[in-house]
Write a protein that holds these residues in place. Structure first.
Motif, PDB file in Angstrom:
ATOM      1  N   VAL A 211     -15.934  -6.354  17.943  1.00 34.69           N
ATOM      2  CA  VAL A 211     -16.075  -4.909  17.728  1.00 34.69           C
ATOM      3  C   VAL A 211     -17.326  -4.640  16.902  1.00 34.69           C
ATOM      4  O   VAL A 211     -18.138  -3.796  17.232  1.00 34.69           O
ATOM      5  CB  VAL A 211     -14.833  -4.341  17.007  1.00 34.69           C
ATOM      6  CG1 VAL A 211     -15.007  -2.859  16.733  1.00 34.69           C
ATOM      7  CG2 VAL A 211     -13.593  -4.588  17.847  1.00 34.69           C
ATOM      8  N   ARG A 212     -17.439  -5.370  15.822  1.00 34.57           N
ATOM      9  CA  ARG A 212     -18.628  -5.247  14.988  1.00 34.57           C
ATOM     10  C   ARG A 212     -18.585  -6.340  13.918  1.00 34.57           C
ATOM     11  O   ARG A 212     -17.581  -7.028  13.774  1.00 34.57           O
ATOM     12  CB  ARG A 212     -18.725  -3.881  14.320  1.00 34.57           C
ATOM     13  CG  ARG A 212     -17.571  -3.556  13.348  1.00 34.57           C
ATOM     14  CD  ARG A 212     -17.990  -2.463  12.381  1.00 34.57           C
ATOM     15  NE  ARG A 212     -19.238  -2.862  11.759  1.00 34.57           N
ATOM     16  CZ  ARG A 212     -20.387  -2.188  11.884  1.00 34.57           C
ATOM     17  NH1 ARG A 212     -20.437  -1.078  12.552  1.00 34.57           N
ATOM     18  NH2 ARG A 212     -21.475  -2.642  11.300  1.00 34.57           N
ATOM     19  N   ASN A 213     -19.687  -6.430  13.194  1.00 36.80           N
ATOM     20  CA  ASN A 213     -19.664  -7.331  12.050  1.00 36.80           C
ATOM     21  C   ASN A 213     -19.205  -6.561  10.820  1.00 36.80           C
ATOM     22  O   ASN A 213     -19.396  -5.352  10.726  1.00 36.80           O
ATOM     23  CB  ASN A 213     -21.034  -7.975  11.813  1.00 36.80           C
ATOM     24  CG  ASN A 213     -22.107  -6.976  11.421  1.00 36.80           C
ATOM     25  OD1 ASN A 213     -22.106  -5.851  11.902  1.00 36.80           O
ATOM     26  ND2 ASN A 213     -23.007  -7.375  10.561  1.00 36.80           N
ATOM     27  N   GLY A 214     -18.594  -7.252   9.898  1.00 32.64           N
ATOM     28  CA  GLY A 214     -18.107  -6.606   8.685  1.00 32.64           C
ATOM     29  C   GLY A 214     -18.478  -7.450   7.478  1.00 32.64           C
ATOM     30  O   GLY A 214     -18.625  -8.672   7.583  1.00 32.64           O
ATOM     31  N   ALA A 215     -18.646  -6.778   6.373  1.00 28.48           N
ATOM     32  CA  ALA A 215     -19.075  -7.464   5.150  1.00 28.48           C
ATOM     33  C   ALA A 215     -17.913  -7.623   4.185  1.00 28.48           C
ATOM     34  O   ALA A 215     -16.981  -6.836   4.185  1.00 28.48           O
ATOM     35  CB  ALA A 215     -20.191  -6.679   4.480  1.00 28.48           C
TER      36      ALA A 215
ATOM     37  N   PRO B  41      -4.290   3.623  -1.210  1.00 26.66           N
ATOM     38  CA  PRO B  41      -5.030   2.946  -0.137  1.00 26.66           C
ATOM     39  C   PRO B  41      -6.081   1.975  -0.678  1.00 26.66           C
ATOM     40  O   PRO B  41      -6.548   1.109   0.052  1.00 26.66           O
ATOM     41  CB  PRO B  41      -5.687   4.085   0.643  1.00 26.66           C
ATOM     42  CG  PRO B  41      -5.518   5.323  -0.165  1.00 26.66           C
ATOM     43  CD  PRO B  41      -4.489   5.072  -1.220  1.00 26.66           C
TER      44      PRO B  41
ATOM     45  N   HIS C 152       0.834  -1.204   0.000  1.00 23.75           N
ATOM     46  CA  HIS C 152       0.000   0.000   0.000  1.00 23.75           C
ATOM     47  C   HIS C 152       0.869   1.254   0.000  1.00 23.75           C
ATOM     48  O   HIS C 152       0.620   2.202  -0.735  1.00 23.75           O
ATOM     49  CB  HIS C 152      -0.935   0.010   1.211  1.00 23.75           C
ATOM     50  CG  HIS C 152      -2.191  -0.753   0.981  1.00 23.75           C
ATOM     51  ND1 HIS C 152      -2.526  -1.874   1.687  1.00 23.75           N
ATOM     52  CD2 HIS C 152      -3.196  -0.563   0.103  1.00 23.75           C
ATOM     53  CE1 HIS C 152      -3.678  -2.337   1.255  1.00 23.75           C
ATOM     54  NE2 HIS C 152      -4.108  -1.561   0.291  1.00 23.75           N
TER      55      HIS C 152
ATOM     56  N   ILE D 179     -15.202  -8.819  13.400  1.00 22.66           N
ATOM     57  CA  ILE D 179     -14.049  -7.957  13.641  1.00 22.66           C
ATOM     58  C   ILE D 179     -13.876  -7.879  15.149  1.00 22.66           C
ATOM     59  O   ILE D 179     -14.782  -7.450  15.858  1.00 22.66           O
ATOM     60  CB  ILE D 179     -14.251  -6.571  13.010  1.00 22.66           C
ATOM     61  CG1 ILE D 179     -14.447  -6.734  11.503  1.00 22.66           C
ATOM     62  CG2 ILE D 179     -13.047  -5.675  13.300  1.00 22.66           C
ATOM     63  CD1 ILE D 179     -14.815  -5.458  10.782  1.00 22.66           C
TER      64      ILE D 179
ATOM     65  N   HIS E 232      -4.978  -4.128  18.034  1.00 23.05           N
ATOM     66  CA  HIS E 232      -5.987  -3.487  17.194  1.00 23.05           C
ATOM     67  C   HIS E 232      -7.044  -4.500  16.762  1.00 23.05           C
ATOM     68  O   HIS E 232      -6.873  -5.701  16.901  1.00 23.05           O
ATOM     69  CB  HIS E 232      -5.333  -2.890  15.950  1.00 23.05           C
ATOM     70  CG  HIS E 232      -4.374  -1.802  16.247  1.00 23.05           C
ATOM     71  ND1 HIS E 232      -3.278  -1.547  15.467  1.00 23.05           N
ATOM     72  CD2 HIS E 232      -4.344  -0.886  17.248  1.00 23.05           C
ATOM     73  CE1 HIS E 232      -2.604  -0.530  15.958  1.00 23.05           C
ATOM     74  NE2 HIS E 232      -3.226  -0.113  17.040  1.00 23.05           N
ATOM     75  N   ALA E 233      -8.102  -3.951  16.188  1.00 27.85           N
ATOM     76  CA  ALA E 233      -9.151  -4.823  15.668  1.00 27.85           C
ATOM     77  C   ALA E 233      -8.665  -5.539  14.416  1.00 27.85           C
ATOM     78  O   ALA E 233      -7.927  -4.967  13.612  1.00 27.85           O
ATOM     79  CB  ALA E 233     -10.388  -3.995  15.347  1.00 27.85           C
ATOM     80  N   SER E 234      -9.083  -6.769  14.281  1.00 27.20           N
ATOM     81  CA  SER E 234      -8.805  -7.496  13.031  1.00 27.20           C
ATOM     82  C   SER E 234      -9.811  -8.641  12.919  1.00 27.20           C
ATOM     83  O   SER E 234     -10.737  -8.736  13.728  1.00 27.20           O
ATOM     84  CB  SER E 234      -7.369  -8.000  13.010  1.00 27.20           C
ATOM     85  OG  SER E 234      -7.037  -8.408  11.690  1.00 27.20           O
ATOM     86  N   GLY E 235      -9.599  -9.470  11.899  1.00 27.91           N
ATOM     87  CA  GLY E 235     -10.567 -10.531  11.629  1.00 27.91           C
ATOM     88  C   GLY E 235     -10.705 -11.480  12.811  1.00 27.91           C
ATOM     89  O   GLY E 235      -9.730 -12.062  13.268  1.00 27.91           O
TER      90      GLY E 235
ATOM     91  N   LEU F 267      -6.206  -8.560   4.319  1.00 31.35           N
ATOM     92  CA  LEU F 267      -5.712  -8.783   5.688  1.00 31.35           C
ATOM     93  C   LEU F 267      -6.309  -9.976   6.423  1.00 31.35           C
ATOM     94  O   LEU F 267      -5.628 -10.652   7.173  1.00 31.35           O
ATOM     95  CB  LEU F 267      -5.893  -7.525   6.557  1.00 31.35           C
ATOM     96  CG  LEU F 267      -5.113  -6.303   6.097  1.00 31.35           C
ATOM     97  CD1 LEU F 267      -5.544  -5.065   6.904  1.00 31.35           C
ATOM     98  CD2 LEU F 267      -3.619  -6.514   6.259  1.00 31.35           C
ATOM     99  N   HIS F 268      -7.595 -10.224   6.209  1.00 28.47           N
ATOM    100  CA  HIS F 268      -8.145 -11.333   6.988  1.00 28.47           C
ATOM    101  C   HIS F 268      -9.254 -12.112   6.291  1.00 28.47           C
ATOM    102  O   HIS F 268     -10.136 -12.664   6.936  1.00 28.47           O
ATOM    103  CB  HIS F 268      -8.578 -10.868   8.381  1.00 28.47           C
ATOM    104  CG  HIS F 268      -9.518  -9.702   8.383  1.00 28.47           C
ATOM    105  ND1 HIS F 268     -10.845  -9.841   8.134  1.00 28.47           N
ATOM    106  CD2 HIS F 268      -9.309  -8.387   8.611  1.00 28.47           C
ATOM    107  CE1 HIS F 268     -11.419  -8.646   8.213  1.00 28.47           C
ATOM    108  NE2 HIS F 268     -10.512  -7.757   8.497  1.00 28.47           N
TER     109      HIS F 268
END
Lengths: 157, 434, 619
Positions: free
Chosen positions: C290-294, C155, C149, C305, C326-329, C179-180
């Motif tokens: 943390v939250r759900n991600g699509a 980005p 990147h 996440i 940090h947040a990740s998968g 990343l995940h």
């Protein structure tokens, strides 16, 4: 009552349906690279933030345009690029402090959100209501506008 | 209330319209020196490229726009100002009384002080009239020497290249666009131009321009042949450089910067420095006289000092704020912001604020020369104060937002130093949009 | 249309990138993605090829719906011959990479040969360049992602990369994108590593515009989205709990393989469940989730996440890189099971950490966790000792050991390289092949075949080795989708498995996610494909395409040397009855289903395609 886009990052899952809907409406293809709304990813925080033009009253882009190619749609409040008039000078792209007017190298013109003439496709495509098109008074627009004022080159004394 | 505005560029036109909105009853006269409807110099490159007709450069497209707004447009020039009596004398012989006056006379090209600069075939690229000359002379195969690789020089390169001319550029600075781009960016633009087949001579001065056979001879010959003195010549001009080289040219374009049109004020009591000094309300030292645009030397956002910023956004901001104050709506001007966006043969560059950095500040840059991409961010403590970009077309305005908004970057400064391309994220995060 | 009709062929040996037209005749027979790319592999490579030799090819491929507004239309697959299995491998991934590849104007990239030095492919629309990867070789997926990147100042660059494990030859490496998200199984990442290909970085701005009937497509995709939104699983369960919604359900059913399949219920299941991920923790009051991600275009958004408890041993201390905090998968069900239940570890944060490491180093968490489970059993039997493990006490339930082993395997160091062999080779090496819970060399996923019988047949017959994603009969046997069947019954399971296998092959070849089939049947999918693609894509044709793909894969494996003897399950599942729960006393009963399955497949009793079947399907 004028309406505007209300964005709630809390609800956004980052699916980019909004970006596809936007590009389909405006460019006739599924092409998120040409979307006027962008979802920004904050990986470390686990957040997704959709962001586009707030149609701010100051309309930096509109005032900066040297050839009157950006005009106010009085019905929707949107600042709309007239492609046939735009010469592609890009002054509006640096004038907009929100970074929401972009140059499209393929067309040689600039593109920005025009609220789809009053029926924004991004809001319709959003599966979680993170993007909604609602009465302007209800949105966080005032917050955005007060921010806009900080960037203003003028202020009421 | 009687308003007079001298100058029909963007500052003058926006001021006139703002006056009309703010004071529906006032009389507004807009005096323009050129024999055209108000137009934008910004659009001239696109006229040269033939993407738009001349009418496409007009600031306002509806033919009765000014009439409908009750703005009287006069083609005339001001020859004298009687400030105590608030009266202008015009070259037509007319007089014009005013209660409030806006001087928005803009700027004009600096004339290079070298012999031959007035020869036929040497033109500026500033007015519509200049553009017509260039359109006529820049024929396929013609040899063209462009003096000055500044903003204007660069922005017309594409038009000239597309017209198929044989192009050389001479710039006295050590890189291209030296007043807008730092070393790295300016040299990348130079490399880009050279890769497109343009000869670029930087750190080179023009010593003089001469007609191959002398002006008299040329005139006689072309006169006999019934030709226009300019278009009838093949490589009629020689441009002498300080490195000993000599360039042949059918057309020389001089684009070596601009200076404010303020001479007519000499002898008046209006206070001048580089331009007309104005306060935070765009008012000159004379209470009923205001100045705006390229001619005005107003507050600079970044330094707090007074600076001439001869750019379109400043002209439009100046025009609007000056008009509000003229009409009695007290409005403070926060300072003009130095920013430019430039398209050099398709390579898009921009610079903002104190792009050259500040003493004691720090910076980050990423550079991919092979892709002609470059981004430089200048910081002072945790605020961004300047930026330069090459090849960036998406969300570029946010650089203005970050700098002019004096956004406190907090932890995002470190993140930007790791990855400067995450500008939008920094902006959104630090403005609680997140 | 919907296909870009363009293939990029990258010869890594020669360092060339050559565009070529997509074989549209095959596209009409195999649809796209899994089916179409497998067809290319079948036609272009020898089934007996050594998977890690330059003669093997690796294809990154999209489907006709990839990059469109069809919900979940962001999938891509990696098709190659798998080193873990020696069988055809097709690993499917979401995220954003696949859509970006399609947006750049390509249906697929075929990688051939082996680069003499490490490279990555940089793809900007039609511009394809192999670039030196010296600076990222030896780096993790996450470091590689950041470097690319930064280096390209973009980005929006989408990146698929391998970690250090794949470079070192760990056999169950996947390719991680964004990343995940991962094309995780069968060692497709290991193949990529063997080709000295570190990453593919794509930026596409061309878009997908060639939809046959845009209006019909929009109404079909909108109808599909409505079905997903209104369905309890795809509309509520998955967004809220992710696939982890299954942890408690499957455990209660007594189909939760535990401690290398020694038992079928895990006492720690609730502590590592989707529900637990929502519970605020003591240290900072925040939940794991943390939250759900699509993924791209997905209106379900099951992705997790997560963050690790900042006071947890895995992230404590100055020396730990900040990115683990940090947040990740976060944990998906299969990963939570393999890293947790199968190893007996009930520490949610340790599992999250091990999962981060799997993403960071590009390892399949199922195969990794299951191999660790096998190693733990070997350790408890005394076959493996502290000497072997380098001092790691590899007991069931040891969270610290799990995390240490994850790091070691990720870096391809020490005992990590033994784990990197995968369960089959590891157990064989230490003289206990019966302890490897694998089929065709690939580790089981998270459903015990003694408690859900259809899954036993699914595993035994899966063309890529043990896998739940080839026919997810859990949907029917547990969730009642499309209709409820008895998980302990064997009757009708052959038909059920065949129907799921064929339909899934269609889903995987279209460019959409198999999770849609919690709510969608082919009746919902067919109108979307038909509106997007040229030609007549009616339901019968789709079913035939699915069946054709399945048989093509089978034929490839037969030619690669597999026989009916490989269509089996480990003795533990065949013979050791479940000790507890609703399935108590049950074994997998594979022998009651397999002959019937062969018959309805149109195969001989020794599992070969009959001439009639080959002719009917054109395989």
């Amino acid at each position: 009552m004028q309406r505007s886009l209300h964005i709630d990052p809390e609800k956004c899952t980052g699916c980019l349906q909004c970006e596809m809907a936007c590009s389909l409406e405006n460019e006739k293809v599924f092409n998120i690279a040409k979307s006027r709304i962008k979802v920004f990813t904050f990986h470390e925080e686990g957040r997704f933030v959709p962001y586009t033009c707030t149609q701010c009253d100051e309309a930096w882009c509109m005032h900066a345009c040297p050839v009157e190619a950006i005009q106010l749609n009085k019905l929707t409040g949107a600042k709309v690029v007239n492609e046939s008039v735009c010469v592609g000078c890009k002054v509006c792209t640096i004038a907009c402090p929100f970074g929401t007017v972009n140059y499209n190298e393929d067309s040689g013109k600039v593109i920005k959100c025009d609220l789809c003439g009053g029926d924004p496709e991004c809001a319709k495509a959003c599966p979680t209501s993170a993007i909604a098109y609602i009465d302007a008074n209800w949105t966080g627009l005032d917050r955005m506008r007060s921010w806009a004022a900080r960037t203003d080159t003028s202020a009421r004394a | 209330m009687q308003y007079a505005i001298i100058g029909a560029g963007p500052a003058g036109v926006i001021a006139a319209e703002t006056l009309r909105k703010t004071d529906p009853q006032g009389s507004i006269v807009l005096i323009g020196g050129e024999p055209e409807p108000p137009y934008s110099r910004m659009a001239i490159p696109y006229l040269l490229i033939e993407r738009i007709p001349e009418t496409g450069t007009y600031l306002r497209h509806s033919p009765d726009h000014f009439q409908k707004q009750g703005i009287e447009i006069r083609q005339d020039r001001v020859t004298a100002m009687d400030t105590p009596n608030r009266r202008l004398t015009l070259s037509s012989g007319d007089g014009l009384q005013y209660d409030r006056l806006l001087i928005a006379t803009g700027s004009r090209p600096i004339k290079l002080p070298v012999p031959g600069i007035d020869l036929p075939g040497v033109h500026n690229c500033w007015t519509l009239e200049d553009a017509r000359h260039i359109l006529r002379l820049a024929q396929p195969g013609a040899k063209v020497v462009l003096i000055g690789a500044g903003f204007i020089g660069c922005i017309i390169l594409e038009a000239l290249a597309e017209r198929g001319v044989d192009l050389s550029v001479v710039e006295m600075g050590d890189r291209m666009v030296p007043r807008m781009m730092n070393q790295t960016a300016g040299n990348l633009i130079k490399r880009w131009c050279e890769a497109k087949g343009i000869q670029v001579h930087t750190a080179t001065r023009v010593k003089g321009i001469e007609s191959r056979s002398g002006p008299g001879f040329l005139k006689r010959v072309t006169g006999v042949l019934g030709l226009d003195a300019e278009s009838g010549s093949a490589n009629a001009l020689g441009v002498e450089l300080d490195n000993g080289h000599r360039l042949q040219a059918d057309l020389v374009i001089s684009a070596t910067g601009v200076q404010p049109n303020s001479e007519f004020l000499k002898g008046s009591s209006v206070e001048l420095e580089q331009g007309i000094l104005v306060d935070n309300r765009l008012r000159t030292n004379i209470p009923e006289i205001f100045a705006a645009g390229d001619v005005a030397q107003g507050r600079d956002f970044s330094t707090g000092g007074h600076q001439v910023h001869a750019i379109q956004p400043t002209a439009s901001d100046h025009g609007r704020v000056a008009a509000l104050n003229m009409a009695g709506t007290d409005t403070l001007f926060q300072g003009s912001f130095n920013m430019n966006v430039l398209d050099t043969l398709g390579l898009i560059s921009s610079s903002f604020g104190l792009w050259m950095g500040v003493e004691g500040g720090d910076s980050v840059e990423i550079c991919s020369p092979e892709k002609y991409r470059y981004l430089n961010l200048e910081f002072q403590e945790d605020v961004m104060v300047g930026a330069t970009s090459l090849g960036l077309t998406q969300h570029v305005g946010v650089l203005r937002g970050l700098i002019q908004g004096r956004v406190k970057l907090g932890q995002w400064k470190d993140r930007l130093k790791r990855d400067p391309s995450r500008l939008m994220e920094a902006y959104l995060a630090q403005n609680a949009v997140l | 249309m919907a296909w870009q009709k363009k293939v990029l062929r990258v010869n890594l040996s020669a360092g060339t990138c050559t565009p070529e037209p997509l074989n549209m005749k095959w596209a009409h027979q195999y649809l796209g993605q899994r089916g179409l790319a497998t067809k290319y592999i079948v036609e272009e490579t020898d089934p007996k090829v050594d998977p890690l030799s330059p003669d093997n090819k690796l294809i990154m491929t999209t489907g006709p719906l990839t990059g469109t507004m069809a919900s979940t239309g962001g999938r891509y697959s990696i098709v190659t011959k798998g080193p873990l299995t020696g069988a055809i491998a097709c690993s499917n991934s979401g995220g954003f990479f696949g859509a970006e590849l399609k947006n750049a104007g390509w249906d697929m990239i075929i990688f051939e040969g082996r680069s003499p030095t490490p490279v990555y492919l940089y793809l900007e629309n039609e511009q394809a360049t192999l670039m030196p990867a010296e600076q990222i070789w030896g780096q993790t997926v996450w470091e590689t992602d950041a470097w690319l990147h930064n280096h390209h100042q973009d980005p929006l660059l989408r990146i698929a990369a391998i970690g250090v494990a794949a470079e070192k030859g760990v056999l169950f490496c996947g390719v991680v994108n964004d990343l995940h998200r991962a094309a995780g199984r069968s060692g497709v990442g290991t193949v990529m590593g063997s080709k000295n290909l570190k990453a593919v970085a794509v930026r596409g701005t061309r878009g997908v515009g060639n939809i046959r009937d845009p209006q019909a497509f929009m109404s079909a995709t909108q109808a599909g989205k409505k079905v997903l939104a209104e369905n309890a699983v795809t509309g509520q369960g998955l967004p809220t709990y992710g696939t982890q919604v299954l942890m408690n359900v499957i455990n209660e059913l007594g189909a939760m393989p535990t401690r290398n399949w020694q038992t079928v219920q895990f006492e720690g299941a609730s502590a590592i469940s989707g529900e637990a991920m929502h519970e605020p923790r003591k240290s900072d009051g925040k939940p794991n989730l943390v939250r759900n991600g699509a993924c791209f275009g997905c209106t379900i958004a099951c992705g997790r996440i997560s963050t690790i408890d900042p006071s947890h041993f895995t992230v404590e201390g100055e020396n730990k890189p900040a990115h683990y905090r940090h947040a990740s998968g976060g944990l998906e069900y299969e990963a939570a099971w393999a890293l947790g239940s199968d190893t007996g570890v009930d520490d949610l944060d340790a599992l999250t950490y091990a999962n981060f490491i799997c993403n960071e180093q590009g390892m399949d968490p199922i195969s990794f966790g299951a191999t660790v489970a096998a190693a733990m059993e070997l350790y408890e039997l005394g076959v493996l000792t502290l000497e072997h493990t380098g001092g790691i006490e590899l007991k069931f339930g040891n969270a610290k050991a799990l995390c240490d082993i994850a790091e070691l395997t990720g870096r391809g160091e020490g005992f990590g390289m033994e784990i990197g062999l995968g369960s089959k080779r590891l157990c064989e090496k230490y003289g206990h092949p019966e302890l490897s819970m694998t089929v065709k060399g690939q580790e089981f996923p998270a459903y015990d075949a003694r408690g859900i019988k259809g899954m036993g047949l699914t595993y035994a017959t899966s063309n890529r080795g043990a896998c739940h994603l080839r026919s997810y009969t859990v949907a029917s046997e547990v969730l009642g989708i499309p209709e409820k069947t008895d998980p302990l019954a064997t009757d009708g399971k052959a038909e059920l498995v065949k129907a799921f296998q064929d339909a899934t092959a269609v889903v995987d070849s279209a460019g959409i996610c198999v999770f849609t089939t919690f709510a969608w049947t082919l009746d919902d999918i067919q109108p979307q494909i038909a509106a997007a693609c040229e030609g007549d894509w009616n339901l019968d044709k789709l079913l035939e395409v699915g069946e054709r793909i399945w048989n093509m894969e089978r034929q490839y494996n037969l030619e690669a040397g597999f026989t009916a003897a490989d269509d089996t399950l480990p003795p533990r599942v065949l013979k050791e009855a479940a000790k507890v729960g609703p399935a108590k006393g049950n074994v997998s009963d594979l022998d009651k289903m397999l002959p019937e399955y062969y018959r309805i497949r149109g195969w001989t009793t020794d599992g070969r395609l009959t001439g009639e079947t080959r002719q009917r399907l054109g395989v």
